[in-house]
Design an enzyme around this catalytic site. Structure first.
Site, mmCIF file in Angstrom:
data_model
loop_
_atom_site.group_PDB
_atom_site.id
_atom_site.type_symbol
_atom_site.label_atom_id
_atom_site.label_comp_id
_atom_site.label_asym_id
_atom_site.label_seq_id
_atom_site.Cartn_x
_atom_site.Cartn_y
_atom_site.Cartn_z
ATOM 1 N N ASN A 210 0.841 -1.202 0.000
ATOM 2 C CA ASN A 210 0.000 0.000 0.000
ATOM 3 C C ASN A 210 0.874 1.249 0.000
ATOM 4 O O ASN A 210 2.095 1.155 0.052
ATOM 5 C CB ASN A 210 -0.984 -0.020 1.168
ATOM 6 C CG ASN A 210 -0.282 0.000 2.498
ATOM 7 O OD1 ASN A 210 0.375 0.965 2.840
ATOM 8 N ND2 ASN A 210 -0.397 -1.100 3.251
ATOM 9 N N ASP A 278 -4.935 -5.707 4.919
ATOM 10 C CA ASP A 278 -6.105 -6.395 5.469
ATOM 11 C C ASP A 278 -6.252 -7.806 4.903
ATOM 12 O O ASP A 278 -6.948 -8.628 5.473
ATOM 13 C CB ASP A 278 -7.371 -5.586 5.166
ATOM 14 C CG ASP A 278 -7.396 -4.296 5.975
ATOM 15 O OD1 ASP A 278 -7.080 -4.355 7.177
ATOM 16 O OD2 ASP A 278 -7.692 -3.228 5.391
ATOM 17 N N LYS A 288 8.440 -18.043 -8.682
ATOM 18 C CA LYS A 288 7.790 -16.955 -9.428
ATOM 19 C C LYS A 288 6.687 -17.529 -10.324
ATOM 20 O O LYS A 288 6.930 -18.491 -11.061
ATOM 21 C CB LYS A 288 8.839 -16.226 -10.269
ATOM 22 C CG LYS A 288 8.274 -15.035 -10.990
ATOM 23 C CD LYS A 288 9.326 -14.323 -11.832
ATOM 24 C CE LYS A 288 8.640 -13.263 -12.676
ATOM 25 N NZ LYS A 288 9.507 -12.754 -13.715
ATOM 26 N N ASP A 307 -5.396 -8.774 12.743
ATOM 27 C CA ASP A 307 -5.515 -7.347 13.023
ATOM 28 C C ASP A 307 -4.616 -7.042 14.225
ATOM 29 O O ASP A 307 -4.856 -7.515 15.331
ATOM 30 C CB ASP A 307 -6.967 -6.980 13.327
ATOM 31 C CG ASP A 307 -7.164 -5.477 13.273
ATOM 32 O OD1 ASP A 307 -7.969 -5.007 12.458
ATOM 33 O OD2 ASP A 307 -6.488 -4.755 14.048
ATOM 34 N N VAL A 309 -3.794 -4.109 15.865
ATOM 35 C CA VAL A 309 -4.342 -3.259 16.937
ATOM 36 C C VAL A 309 -5.374 -4.034 17.756
ATOM 37 O O VAL A 309 -5.334 -4.038 18.993
ATOM 38 C CB VAL A 309 -4.981 -1.978 16.352
ATOM 39 C CG1 VAL A 309 -5.780 -1.246 17.413
ATOM 40 C CG2 VAL A 309 -3.926 -1.060 15.795
ATOM 41 N N PHE A 325 -5.279 4.379 14.086
ATOM 42 C CA PHE A 325 -5.555 5.374 13.059
ATOM 43 C C PHE A 325 -6.626 4.788 12.145
ATOM 44 O O PHE A 325 -6.725 3.561 12.026
ATOM 45 C CB PHE A 325 -4.298 5.688 12.234
ATOM 46 C CG PHE A 325 -3.401 6.712 12.880
ATOM 47 C CD1 PHE A 325 -2.635 6.379 13.975
ATOM 48 C CD2 PHE A 325 -3.347 8.010 12.398
ATOM 49 C CE1 PHE A 325 -1.811 7.314 14.587
ATOM 50 C CE2 PHE A 325 -2.526 8.964 12.998
ATOM 51 C CZ PHE A 325 -1.754 8.606 14.090
ATOM 52 N N LYS A 339 -14.937 1.688 13.869
ATOM 53 C CA LYS A 339 -13.646 0.995 13.939
ATOM 54 C C LYS A 339 -13.081 1.034 15.347
ATOM 55 O O LYS A 339 -12.502 0.059 15.828
ATOM 56 C CB LYS A 339 -12.690 1.678 12.961
ATOM 57 C CG LYS A 339 -11.520 0.858 12.569
ATOM 58 C CD LYS A 339 -10.766 1.494 11.416
ATOM 59 C CE LYS A 339 -11.402 1.225 10.077
ATOM 60 N NZ LYS A 339 -10.646 1.771 8.965
ATOM 61 N N LYS A 343 -12.366 -2.505 17.133
ATOM 62 C CA LYS A 343 -10.974 -2.904 17.409
ATOM 63 C C LYS A 343 -10.613 -2.800 18.878
ATOM 64 O O LYS A 343 -9.534 -3.222 19.280
ATOM 65 C CB LYS A 343 -10.018 -2.045 16.589
ATOM 66 C CG LYS A 343 -10.214 -2.221 15.097
ATOM 67 C CD LYS A 343 -9.072 -1.663 14.297
ATOM 68 C CE LYS A 343 -9.368 -1.829 12.824
ATOM 69 N NZ LYS A 343 -8.242 -2.365 12.070
HETATM 70 O O1 C5P Z 1 -6.918 -0.847 7.883
HETATM 71 P P1 C5P Z 1 -7.792 -0.182 8.909
HETATM 72 O O2 C5P Z 1 -8.414 1.080 8.380
HETATM 73 O O3 C5P Z 1 -8.747 -1.130 9.547
HETATM 74 O O4 C5P Z 1 -6.754 0.324 10.043
HETATM 75 C C1 C5P Z 1 -7.194 0.964 11.206
HETATM 76 C C2 C5P Z 1 -6.231 0.760 12.326
HETATM 77 O O5 C5P Z 1 -6.024 -0.621 12.531
HETATM 78 C C3 C5P Z 1 -4.840 1.347 12.140
HETATM 79 O O6 C5P Z 1 -4.415 1.815 13.405
HETATM 80 C C4 C5P Z 1 -4.021 0.171 11.678
HETATM 81 O O7 C5P Z 1 -2.659 0.313 12.070
HETATM 82 C C5 C5P Z 1 -4.686 -0.973 12.376
HETATM 83 N N1 C5P Z 1 -4.658 -2.249 11.670
HETATM 84 C C6 C5P Z 1 -3.997 -3.314 12.259
HETATM 85 N N2 C5P Z 1 -4.014 -4.552 11.648
HETATM 86 C C7 C5P Z 1 -4.657 -4.734 10.499
HETATM 87 C C8 C5P Z 1 -5.338 -3.666 9.876
HETATM 88 C C9 C5P Z 1 -5.302 -2.430 10.491
HETATM 89 O O8 C5P Z 1 -3.399 -3.153 13.317
HETATM 90 N N3 C5P Z 1 -4.645 -5.937 9.937
#
Ligand code: C5P
Length: 401
Positions: A210, A278, A288, A307, A309, A325, A339, A343
Protein backbone atom coordinates in the site's frame (compact mmCIF):
# COMPACT_ATOMS: atom_id res chain seq x y z
CA UNK A 1 3.21 20.92 31.03
CA UNK A 2 4.88 24.13 32.03
CA UNK A 3 7.28 26.24 30.05
CA UNK A 4 10.62 27.08 31.67
CA UNK A 5 10.88 30.54 33.21
CA UNK A 6 14.25 31.32 31.67
CA UNK A 7 16.22 30.02 28.69
CA UNK A 8 19.84 30.46 27.66
CA UNK A 9 19.58 30.47 23.86
CA UNK A 10 22.71 29.65 21.89
CA UNK A 11 22.46 30.72 18.27
CA UNK A 12 25.05 29.12 16.03
CA UNK A 13 25.78 29.74 12.37
CA UNK A 14 23.12 28.62 9.92
CA UNK A 15 20.71 30.19 7.47
CA UNK A 16 18.10 29.09 10.01
CA UNK A 17 19.52 31.64 12.51
CA UNK A 18 16.82 34.06 11.39
CA UNK A 19 14.21 31.61 12.74
CA UNK A 20 15.69 32.02 16.22
CA UNK A 21 14.47 35.63 16.18
CA UNK A 22 10.91 34.34 15.76
CA UNK A 23 11.64 31.77 18.47
CA UNK A 24 12.74 34.52 20.88
CA UNK A 25 9.52 36.41 20.09
CA UNK A 26 7.43 33.31 20.89
CA UNK A 27 9.34 32.68 24.14
CA UNK A 28 9.04 36.31 25.23
CA UNK A 29 5.29 36.24 24.48
CA UNK A 30 5.04 33.38 27.00
CA UNK A 31 6.90 35.44 29.59
CA UNK A 32 10.16 33.47 29.32
CA UNK A 33 13.34 35.40 30.13
CA UNK A 34 15.75 34.81 27.25
CA UNK A 35 19.49 35.40 27.37
CA UNK A 36 21.29 34.77 24.11
CA UNK A 37 24.81 33.83 23.11
CA UNK A 38 25.57 34.36 19.45
CA UNK A 39 28.46 32.32 18.06
CA UNK A 40 30.85 33.87 15.54
CA UNK A 41 29.04 31.87 12.84
CA UNK A 42 25.65 32.99 14.11
CA UNK A 43 26.78 36.63 13.94
CA UNK A 44 27.41 36.13 10.21
CA UNK A 45 23.66 35.71 9.74
CA UNK A 46 22.02 37.93 12.39
CA UNK A 47 23.36 40.78 14.50
CA UNK A 48 23.69 40.95 18.31
CA UNK A 49 21.62 44.13 18.09
CA UNK A 50 18.64 42.33 16.49
CA UNK A 51 18.87 39.58 19.12
CA UNK A 52 19.10 42.07 22.01
CA UNK A 53 16.19 44.08 20.62
CA UNK A 54 14.03 40.97 21.02
CA UNK A 55 15.45 39.53 24.25
CA UNK A 56 15.55 42.99 25.83
CA UNK A 57 18.94 42.22 27.32
CA UNK A 58 22.65 41.96 26.52
CA UNK A 59 23.67 39.40 23.90
CA UNK A 60 26.92 37.60 24.66
CA UNK A 61 29.43 36.86 21.96
CA UNK A 62 32.94 36.48 23.33
CA UNK A 63 34.62 34.31 25.98
CA UNK A 64 37.42 36.65 26.85
CA UNK A 65 35.48 39.86 27.32
CA UNK A 66 36.54 41.16 30.72
CA UNK A 67 33.25 42.91 31.29
CA UNK A 68 31.41 39.68 30.72
CA UNK A 69 33.66 37.90 33.19
CA UNK A 70 33.01 40.53 35.88
CA UNK A 71 29.33 40.99 35.08
CA UNK A 72 28.55 37.33 34.48
CA UNK A 73 31.12 34.61 33.88
CA UNK A 74 30.52 31.71 31.57
CA UNK A 75 29.81 29.31 34.45
CA UNK A 76 27.14 31.52 35.94
CA UNK A 77 25.70 32.27 32.50
CA UNK A 78 25.23 28.55 31.90
CA UNK A 79 23.48 27.99 35.21
CA UNK A 80 21.10 30.88 35.82
CA UNK A 81 18.66 29.78 33.10
CA UNK A 82 16.34 26.77 33.60
CA UNK A 83 17.22 25.32 30.20
CA UNK A 84 20.00 25.69 27.62
CA UNK A 85 18.68 25.64 24.07
CA UNK A 86 20.95 25.52 21.02
CA UNK A 87 18.88 26.66 18.04
CA UNK A 88 20.03 26.47 15.37
CA UNK A 89 22.68 23.87 16.21
CA UNK A 90 25.20 23.69 13.35
CA UNK A 91 27.14 20.53 12.49
CA UNK A 92 30.19 22.29 13.92
CA UNK A 93 28.73 23.03 17.34
CA UNK A 94 27.29 19.50 17.50
CA UNK A 95 30.76 18.08 16.79
CA UNK A 96 32.29 20.38 19.41
CA UNK A 97 29.72 19.31 22.00
CA UNK A 98 30.17 15.62 21.23
CA UNK A 99 33.94 16.00 21.58
CA UNK A 100 33.58 17.98 24.81
CA UNK A 101 35.63 20.94 23.52
CA UNK A 102 35.64 24.26 25.34
CA UNK A 103 37.42 26.73 23.14
CA UNK A 104 34.96 29.62 23.28
CA UNK A 105 32.11 31.02 25.37
CA UNK A 106 29.48 28.73 23.87
CA UNK A 107 31.27 25.40 24.21
CA UNK A 108 32.51 26.36 27.68
CA UNK A 109 28.98 27.24 28.79
CA UNK A 110 27.68 23.96 27.36
CA UNK A 111 30.26 21.99 29.35
CA UNK A 112 29.73 23.97 32.53
CA UNK A 113 25.94 23.86 32.61
CA UNK A 114 23.99 21.83 35.15
CA UNK A 115 20.68 22.34 33.30
CA UNK A 116 18.84 20.34 30.61
CA UNK A 117 20.29 20.98 27.15
CA UNK A 118 18.15 20.88 24.00
CA UNK A 119 19.51 21.12 20.48
CA UNK A 120 17.62 21.96 17.28
CA UNK A 121 20.02 21.04 14.45
CA UNK A 122 19.99 22.85 11.10
CA UNK A 123 22.27 21.96 8.22
CA UNK A 124 22.48 20.65 4.67
CA UNK A 125 20.93 17.19 4.40
CA UNK A 126 24.22 15.54 3.43
CA UNK A 127 25.87 17.06 6.50
CA UNK A 128 23.00 15.81 8.67
CA UNK A 129 23.06 12.27 7.32
CA UNK A 130 26.89 12.10 7.35
CA UNK A 131 28.03 9.26 9.63
CA UNK A 132 30.15 11.73 11.64
CA UNK A 133 27.14 13.92 12.46
CA UNK A 134 24.94 10.91 13.20
CA UNK A 135 27.67 9.50 15.45
CA UNK A 136 27.89 12.84 17.27
CA UNK A 137 24.10 13.00 17.70
CA UNK A 138 24.03 9.46 19.10
CA UNK A 139 26.77 10.47 21.55
CA UNK A 140 24.91 13.63 22.61
CA UNK A 141 21.68 11.69 23.19
CA UNK A 142 23.65 9.20 25.30
CA UNK A 143 25.03 12.20 27.22
CA UNK A 144 21.46 13.28 28.03
CA UNK A 145 21.10 16.07 25.45
CA UNK A 146 17.58 16.32 24.09
CA UNK A 147 17.26 16.39 20.32
CA UNK A 148 14.60 18.45 18.59
CA UNK A 149 14.88 16.59 15.31
CA UNK A 150 15.30 18.51 12.05
CA UNK A 151 12.61 18.18 9.41
CA UNK A 152 12.64 17.31 5.72
CA UNK A 153 12.05 19.77 2.93
CA UNK A 154 13.64 22.24 0.52
CA UNK A 155 16.84 23.80 1.80
CA UNK A 156 18.32 27.25 1.34
CA UNK A 157 21.13 25.66 -0.71
CA UNK A 158 18.58 24.46 -3.28
CA UNK A 159 18.78 20.80 -2.28
CA UNK A 160 16.04 18.77 -0.60
CA UNK A 161 16.27 16.44 2.39
CA UNK A 162 16.31 16.17 6.17
CA UNK A 163 18.17 19.00 7.89
CA UNK A 164 15.82 21.97 8.21
CA UNK A 165 15.58 23.30 11.74
CA UNK A 166 12.32 22.39 13.50
CA UNK A 167 9.80 25.22 13.33
CA UNK A 168 9.82 27.63 16.31
CA UNK A 169 6.37 26.26 17.33
CA UNK A 170 7.82 22.72 17.54
CA UNK A 171 10.73 24.01 19.62
CA UNK A 172 8.24 25.69 21.97
CA UNK A 173 6.48 22.34 22.25
CA UNK A 174 9.75 20.62 23.20
CA UNK A 175 10.33 23.28 25.86
CA UNK A 176 6.84 22.75 27.22
CA UNK A 177 7.40 18.99 27.31
CA UNK A 178 10.25 19.49 29.78
CA UNK A 179 8.69 19.41 33.22
CA UNK A 180 9.94 21.84 35.84
CA UNK A 181 11.94 19.03 37.44
CA UNK A 182 14.10 18.75 34.34
CA UNK A 183 12.87 15.19 33.78
CA UNK A 184 10.60 14.13 30.94
CA UNK A 185 6.83 13.76 31.20
CA UNK A 186 6.71 10.22 29.78
CA UNK A 187 9.90 9.01 31.47
CA UNK A 188 9.35 5.46 32.73
CA UNK A 189 6.56 4.80 30.20
CA UNK A 190 7.00 2.18 27.50
CA UNK A 191 5.45 2.76 24.08
CA UNK A 192 5.04 0.61 20.98
CA UNK A 193 4.39 2.39 17.68
CA UNK A 194 3.66 0.77 14.33
CA UNK A 195 4.45 2.68 11.16
CA UNK A 196 4.58 2.33 7.38
CA UNK A 197 3.09 -0.31 5.12
CA UNK A 198 3.09 -4.08 5.52
CA UNK A 199 3.52 -6.27 2.46
CA UNK A 200 2.07 -9.70 1.75
CA UNK A 201 4.01 -11.91 -0.66
CA UNK A 202 2.32 -13.35 -3.74
CA UNK A 203 5.48 -15.15 -4.85
CA UNK A 204 9.20 -14.54 -4.22
CA UNK A 205 9.19 -11.39 -6.38
CA UNK A 206 5.68 -9.94 -6.13
CA UNK A 207 3.73 -8.60 -3.21
CA UNK A 208 0.55 -6.82 -2.19
CA UNK A 209 1.39 -3.46 -0.59
CA UNK A 210 0.00 0.00 0.00
CA UNK A 211 0.97 3.67 -0.28
CA UNK A 212 1.80 4.39 3.37
CA UNK A 213 5.00 6.47 3.73
CA UNK A 214 5.44 5.96 7.49
CA UNK A 215 5.82 9.73 8.02
CA UNK A 216 3.01 9.98 10.58
CA UNK A 217 4.01 6.89 12.57
CA UNK A 218 7.68 7.87 12.63
CA UNK A 219 6.74 11.39 13.80
CA UNK A 220 4.67 9.85 16.63
CA UNK A 221 7.60 7.62 17.66
CA UNK A 222 9.94 10.63 17.68
CA UNK A 223 7.53 12.81 19.69
CA UNK A 224 7.01 10.02 22.27
CA UNK A 225 10.78 9.55 22.60
CA UNK A 226 11.28 13.33 22.90
CA UNK A 227 8.82 13.25 25.82
CA UNK A 228 10.97 10.62 27.53
CA UNK A 229 9.10 7.40 26.66
CA UNK A 230 11.00 4.20 25.97
CA UNK A 231 9.82 3.62 22.38
CA UNK A 232 9.87 0.51 20.19
CA UNK A 233 8.98 1.30 16.58
CA UNK A 234 7.78 -1.58 14.40
CA UNK A 235 7.98 -0.53 10.82
CA UNK A 236 7.53 -1.86 7.36
CA UNK A 237 9.56 -0.74 4.36
CA UNK A 238 9.86 3.05 4.46
CA UNK A 239 12.23 5.55 2.95
CA UNK A 240 12.78 7.51 6.15
CA UNK A 241 15.63 7.90 8.63
CA UNK A 242 15.15 6.09 11.94
CA UNK A 243 13.85 8.40 14.68
CA UNK A 244 16.50 9.16 17.30
CA UNK A 245 16.49 7.42 20.65
CA UNK A 246 13.99 4.81 19.44
CA UNK A 247 14.41 1.02 19.11
CA UNK A 248 13.48 0.13 15.53
CA UNK A 249 12.30 -3.36 14.53
CA UNK A 250 11.82 -3.98 10.81
CA UNK A 251 8.91 -6.19 9.79
CA UNK A 252 7.37 -7.27 6.47
CA UNK A 253 3.87 -8.61 6.85
CA UNK A 254 0.92 -8.30 9.25
CA UNK A 255 1.79 -11.54 11.02
CA UNK A 256 5.40 -10.51 11.74
CA UNK A 257 4.17 -7.10 12.91
CA UNK A 258 1.82 -8.76 15.40
CA UNK A 259 4.58 -11.12 16.56
CA UNK A 260 6.96 -8.18 17.09
CA UNK A 261 4.25 -6.12 18.85
CA UNK A 262 3.39 -9.01 21.18
CA UNK A 263 7.09 -9.58 21.92
CA UNK A 264 7.46 -5.87 22.80
CA UNK A 265 4.75 -6.08 25.49
CA UNK A 266 4.28 -5.06 28.25
CA UNK A 267 3.85 -1.41 27.38
CA UNK A 268 1.83 1.55 28.63
CA UNK A 269 1.06 3.01 25.22
CA UNK A 270 0.34 1.42 21.84
CA UNK A 271 -0.04 3.60 18.75
CA UNK A 272 -0.98 1.73 15.56
CA UNK A 273 -0.13 4.13 12.75
CA UNK A 274 0.90 1.44 10.26
CA UNK A 275 -1.18 0.68 7.20
CA UNK A 276 -1.39 -3.05 7.80
CA UNK A 277 -2.57 -5.13 4.85
CA UNK A 278 -6.11 -6.39 5.47
CA UNK A 279 -5.73 -9.36 3.13
CA UNK A 280 -3.00 -11.76 2.08
CA UNK A 281 -2.91 -14.23 -0.82
CA UNK A 282 -4.30 -17.59 0.33
CA UNK A 283 -1.14 -19.23 -1.03
CA UNK A 284 2.30 -17.70 -1.45
CA UNK A 285 3.79 -19.41 -4.49
CA UNK A 286 7.24 -20.85 -3.68
CA UNK A 287 8.51 -19.95 -7.18
CA UNK A 288 7.79 -16.96 -9.43
CA UNK A 289 4.38 -17.42 -11.04
CA UNK A 290 5.11 -17.71 -14.76
CA UNK A 291 3.10 -16.08 -17.50
CA UNK A 292 2.76 -18.72 -20.23
CA UNK A 293 0.78 -16.63 -22.64
CA UNK A 294 0.29 -12.86 -23.10
CA UNK A 295 -3.43 -13.25 -22.51
CA UNK A 296 -3.07 -15.28 -19.31
CA UNK A 297 -5.37 -14.12 -16.51
CA UNK A 298 -4.16 -14.65 -12.97
CA UNK A 299 -6.78 -15.14 -10.29
CA UNK A 300 -5.71 -14.84 -6.68
CA UNK A 301 -7.70 -15.64 -3.60
CA UNK A 302 -7.16 -13.47 -0.53
CA UNK A 303 -7.61 -14.32 3.11
CA UNK A 304 -7.93 -11.81 5.96
CA UNK A 305 -4.74 -11.03 7.86
CA UNK A 306 -4.42 -10.71 11.63
CA UNK A 307 -5.51 -7.35 13.02
CA UNK A 308 -2.57 -6.03 15.00
CA UNK A 309 -4.34 -3.26 16.94
CA UNK A 310 -7.37 -5.44 17.77
CA UNK A 311 -5.12 -8.28 18.94
CA UNK A 312 -3.03 -5.99 21.13
CA UNK A 313 -6.23 -4.46 22.56
CA UNK A 314 -7.36 -7.95 23.56
CA UNK A 315 -4.02 -9.13 24.89
CA UNK A 316 -3.97 -9.93 28.64
CA UNK A 317 -1.07 -7.45 28.81
CA UNK A 318 -3.11 -4.76 27.02
CA UNK A 319 -1.35 -1.36 27.23
CA UNK A 320 -3.28 1.23 29.28
CA UNK A 321 -3.76 3.38 26.19
CA UNK A 322 -4.34 1.88 22.73
CA UNK A 323 -4.52 4.35 19.85
CA UNK A 324 -5.38 3.42 16.28
CA UNK A 325 -5.55 5.37 13.06
CA UNK A 326 -8.40 5.13 10.59
CA UNK A 327 -7.53 5.99 7.02
CA UNK A 328 -10.76 6.37 5.07
CA UNK A 329 -11.74 7.63 1.66
CA UNK A 330 -15.38 8.36 2.54
CA UNK A 331 -17.68 8.74 5.57
CA UNK A 332 -14.52 9.20 7.60
CA UNK A 333 -16.01 9.90 11.02
CA UNK A 334 -18.75 7.24 10.97
CA UNK A 335 -16.34 4.55 9.83
CA UNK A 336 -13.77 5.61 12.39
CA UNK A 337 -16.27 5.56 15.27
CA UNK A 338 -17.28 2.02 14.36
CA UNK A 339 -13.65 0.99 13.94
CA UNK A 340 -12.73 2.30 17.40
CA UNK A 341 -15.34 0.06 18.98
CA UNK A 342 -14.71 -2.94 16.78
CA UNK A 343 -10.97 -2.90 17.41
CA UNK A 344 -11.20 -2.06 21.11
CA UNK A 345 -9.04 1.08 20.82
CA UNK A 346 -9.26 3.87 23.37
CA UNK A 347 -8.71 6.53 20.73
CA UNK A 348 -8.84 6.57 16.95
CA UNK A 349 -7.28 9.29 14.85
CA UNK A 350 -9.41 9.49 11.72
CA UNK A 351 -8.04 10.95 8.54
CA UNK A 352 -9.19 11.11 4.97
CA UNK A 353 -6.86 9.56 2.44
CA UNK A 354 -6.94 9.38 -1.32
CA UNK A 355 -5.56 11.28 -4.28
CA UNK A 356 -3.22 13.99 -2.88
CA UNK A 357 -4.43 13.44 0.70
CA UNK A 358 -2.37 12.19 3.65
CA UNK A 359 -0.43 9.26 2.13
CA UNK A 360 3.12 10.41 1.42
CA UNK A 361 2.28 14.03 2.26
CA UNK A 362 3.95 16.05 5.01
CA UNK A 363 0.64 17.35 6.32
CA UNK A 364 -2.47 15.73 7.68
CA UNK A 365 -5.92 16.63 9.03
CA UNK A 366 -7.30 14.36 11.74
CA UNK A 367 -10.19 13.94 14.15
CA UNK A 368 -9.43 12.34 17.48
CA UNK A 369 -12.30 10.08 18.51
CA UNK A 370 -12.57 8.64 22.01
CA UNK A 371 -15.53 7.19 23.92
CA UNK A 372 -16.31 10.63 25.31
CA UNK A 373 -15.06 13.23 22.85
CA UNK A 374 -14.41 14.09 19.23
CA UNK A 375 -11.83 16.73 18.50
CA UNK A 376 -11.06 18.02 15.00
CA UNK A 377 -7.45 19.06 14.43
CA UNK A 378 -7.03 21.35 11.41
CA UNK A 379 -4.44 20.79 8.66
CA UNK A 380 -0.98 20.66 10.22
CA UNK A 381 2.36 18.99 9.64
CA UNK A 382 2.49 15.31 10.58
CA UNK A 383 5.06 16.29 13.17
CA UNK A 384 2.68 18.87 14.71
CA UNK A 385 -0.10 16.23 14.73
CA UNK A 386 2.29 13.81 16.47
CA UNK A 387 3.22 16.43 19.06
CA UNK A 388 -0.45 17.20 19.69
CA UNK A 389 -1.17 13.51 20.14
CA UNK A 390 1.71 13.18 22.58
CA UNK A 391 0.46 16.23 24.54
CA UNK A 392 -2.93 14.47 24.79
CA UNK A 393 -1.20 11.27 25.94
CA UNK A 394 0.75 13.17 28.63
CA UNK A 395 -2.48 14.85 29.75
CA UNK A 396 -4.22 11.46 29.83
CA UNK A 397 -1.57 9.89 32.07
CA UNK A 398 -1.46 12.99 34.29
CA UNK A 399 -5.20 12.91 34.90
CA UNK A 400 -6.21 9.27 34.53
CA UNK A 401 -3.43 7.53 36.44
O1 C5P B 1 -6.92 -0.85 7.88
P1 C5P B 1 -7.79 -0.18 8.91
O2 C5P B 1 -8.41 1.08 8.38
O3 C5P B 1 -8.75 -1.13 9.55
O4 C5P B 1 -6.75 0.32 10.04
C1 C5P B 1 -7.19 0.96 11.21
C2 C5P B 1 -6.23 0.76 12.33
O5 C5P B 1 -6.02 -0.62 12.53
C3 C5P B 1 -4.84 1.35 12.14
O6 C5P B 1 -4.42 1.81 13.40
C4 C5P B 1 -4.02 0.17 11.68
O7 C5P B 1 -2.66 0.31 12.07
C5 C5P B 1 -4.69 -0.97 12.38
N1 C5P B 1 -4.66 -2.25 11.67
C6 C5P B 1 -4.00 -3.31 12.26
N2 C5P B 1 -4.01 -4.55 11.65
C7 C5P B 1 -4.66 -4.73 10.50
C8 C5P B 1 -5.34 -3.67 9.88
C9 C5P B 1 -5.30 -2.43 10.49
O8 C5P B 1 -3.40 -3.15 13.32
N3 C5P B 1 -4.64 -5.94 9.94
Amino acid sequence: MALPKSVLLIISGSVASYKSLELIRLMRAEGITVTAILTKGGAEFITPLAVSALTGTKTYTDLFSLTDETEMGHIQLSRVADVVLVAPASANIIANMAAGLSNDLVTTALLATNKPVLIAPAMNHKMWSHPATQRNITQLIADGVQLIAPTAGDMACGETGVGRMAEPASIMHALAALPATGGQPLAGKRAIVTSGPTIESIDPVRYLGNRSSGKQGHAVAQALADAGADVTLLCGEVNLPNPHGVKVVRIHNAESMLAAATAALPADIFVGAAAVADWKPSITAPQKIKKQNVLDILTLEFLPTVDVVASIAQNPQRPALVVGFAAETENVIEHARAKRQRKGCDWILANEVGAALAFGMDENTVTLISATEEEHWPLASKRAIAEKLVSKIIQHFNTAH
